[in-house]
Design an enzyme around this catalytic site. Structure first.
Site, PDB file in Angstrom:
ATOM      1  CG  ASP A  24     -34.585   9.574 -70.718  1.00  0.00           C
ATOM      2  OD1 ASP A  24     -35.171  10.447 -70.163  1.00  0.00           O
ATOM      3  OD2 ASP A  24     -35.158   8.503 -70.714  1.00  0.00           O
ATOM      4  CG  ASN A  45     -28.940   4.944 -70.908  1.00  0.00           C
ATOM      5  OD1 ASN A  45     -29.192   5.385 -69.544  1.00  0.00           O
ATOM      6  ND2 ASN A  45     -29.670   5.307 -71.801  1.00  0.00           N
ATOM      7  CB  THR A  94     -35.141   1.354 -67.798  1.00  0.00           C
ATOM      8  OG1 THR A  94     -34.678   2.641 -67.882  1.00  0.00           O
ATOM      9  CG2 THR A  94     -35.381   1.149 -66.549  1.00  0.00           C
ATOM     10  CE1 TYR A 105     -29.893  -3.295 -78.147  1.00  0.00           C
ATOM     11  CE2 TYR A 105     -27.746  -2.770 -77.685  1.00  0.00           C
ATOM     12  CZ  TYR A 105     -28.748  -3.641 -78.337  1.00  0.00           C
ATOM     13  OH  TYR A 105     -28.464  -4.403 -79.331  1.00  0.00           O
ATOM     14  CB  SER A 106     -29.730  -3.533 -70.582  1.00  0.00           C
ATOM     15  OG  SER A 106     -29.689  -4.518 -69.769  1.00  0.00           O
ATOM     16  CB  ALA A 147     -28.916 -12.649 -81.359  1.00  0.00           C
TER      17      ALA A 147
END
Length: 267
Positions: free
Chosen positions: A45, A121, A160, A162-163, A184
């Site tokens: 990717d 992304n 799919t 980092y999120s 966070a």
């Protein structure tokens, strides 16, 4: 048809690239790295994302095909042992594309300068050694006062990546939606946020107004040090990424294979 090959330099990848080039030459395909109609990426990717940014100014006229030589690939439809089948599908049938939304990022500085970026992304806003404080608007209405490590805005295809690791939902890439997830966040009697991912409609936009003159913004993982920003506006781009549609992969099967494992049960 003009084709170019983008690849990483792993030994396995280079062998596949050599074989792929030979197969394309047998079909008398024209190689053109400057103005291609089709970009074939060989690797994972990350290789495809790098190729997307290399050709993002031509994204409306290019179709992407990914050949997978690594461990996990959401953008790579073909495996290394399928190269000959892929070349046959590419050269012997009418072109058809699957179009997925892109994220437009508009960074506006205090002086009024605008810098525009495209993300396949996601884009994230963070501070490195301090807490990020920011006002978050949906459309032009204040939604929340955020305090925490940062915020991430992703496309459906990026859901799919980092999120998801931040607790975001996995969204089918045919949906024209943007998702914002918190990194966070601080929630107590003084600071309150929704503390949940949000998904906005296609005609809406998200504006982040940071209460800091220095922070880090990422575009598909690429770091940009930002100073004196007034606001960052995120919306679905008028451009899309086009993948050559071969129809032999199913999105939810890919998600299952990546995160759950093999399951042979069928209705």
């Amino acid at each position: 048809m003009r084709v170019t090959i983008a690849h990483n330099n792993n030994e396995k990848t280079l062998k596949v690239v050599k074989h792929l080039r030979e197969c394309l030459e047998e079909k008398n395909v024209v190689f053109d790295a400057k103005y291609p109609d089709v970009v074939i990426t060989v690797g994972g990717d990350g290789t495809l994302i790098n190729a997307f940014h290399r050709y993002e100014n031509q994204v409306d006229s290019i179709r992407f095909i990914g050949v997978h030589t690594g461990h996990l690939g959401f953008y790579t439809d073909w495996r290394n042992y399928d190269v000959e089948k892929m070349v046959d599908a590419l050269t012997l049938r009418k072109a058809e594309s699957a179009k997925y939304p892109l994220l437009e990022v508009n960074l506006i500085t205090e002086s009024g300068e605008e810098k525009r970026y495209l993300a396949l992304n996601e884009s994230a806003v963070k501070r490195v050694s301090h807490t990020l404080e920011a006002n978050v608007y949906i459309d032009d209405q204040l939604f929340e006062n955020f305090r925490g490590d940062g915020l991430c805005v992703s496309t459906p295809t990026g859901s799919t990546a980092y999120s998801k690791s931040l607790g975001g939902a996995v969204i089918h890439p045919r949906l024209k939606a943007l998702q914002m997830t918190e990194i966070a966040s601080i929630n107590n009697r003084v600071f309150r946020t929704l503390s949940a991912p949000i998904v906005i409609a296609p005609d809406q936009w998200i504006t982040i107004v940071p209460n800091s003159d220095h922070f880090v913004m990422t575009i598909d993982g690429e770091r940009i040090d930002v100073r004196n920003a007034k606001k960052i506006v995120y919306r679905i781009s008028g451009h899309v990424i086009q993948f050559d549609r071969f129809g032999h992969h199913h999105f939810w099967s890919r998600v299952q294979d990546a995160f759950i494992g093999e399951n042979n049960g069928n209705l």
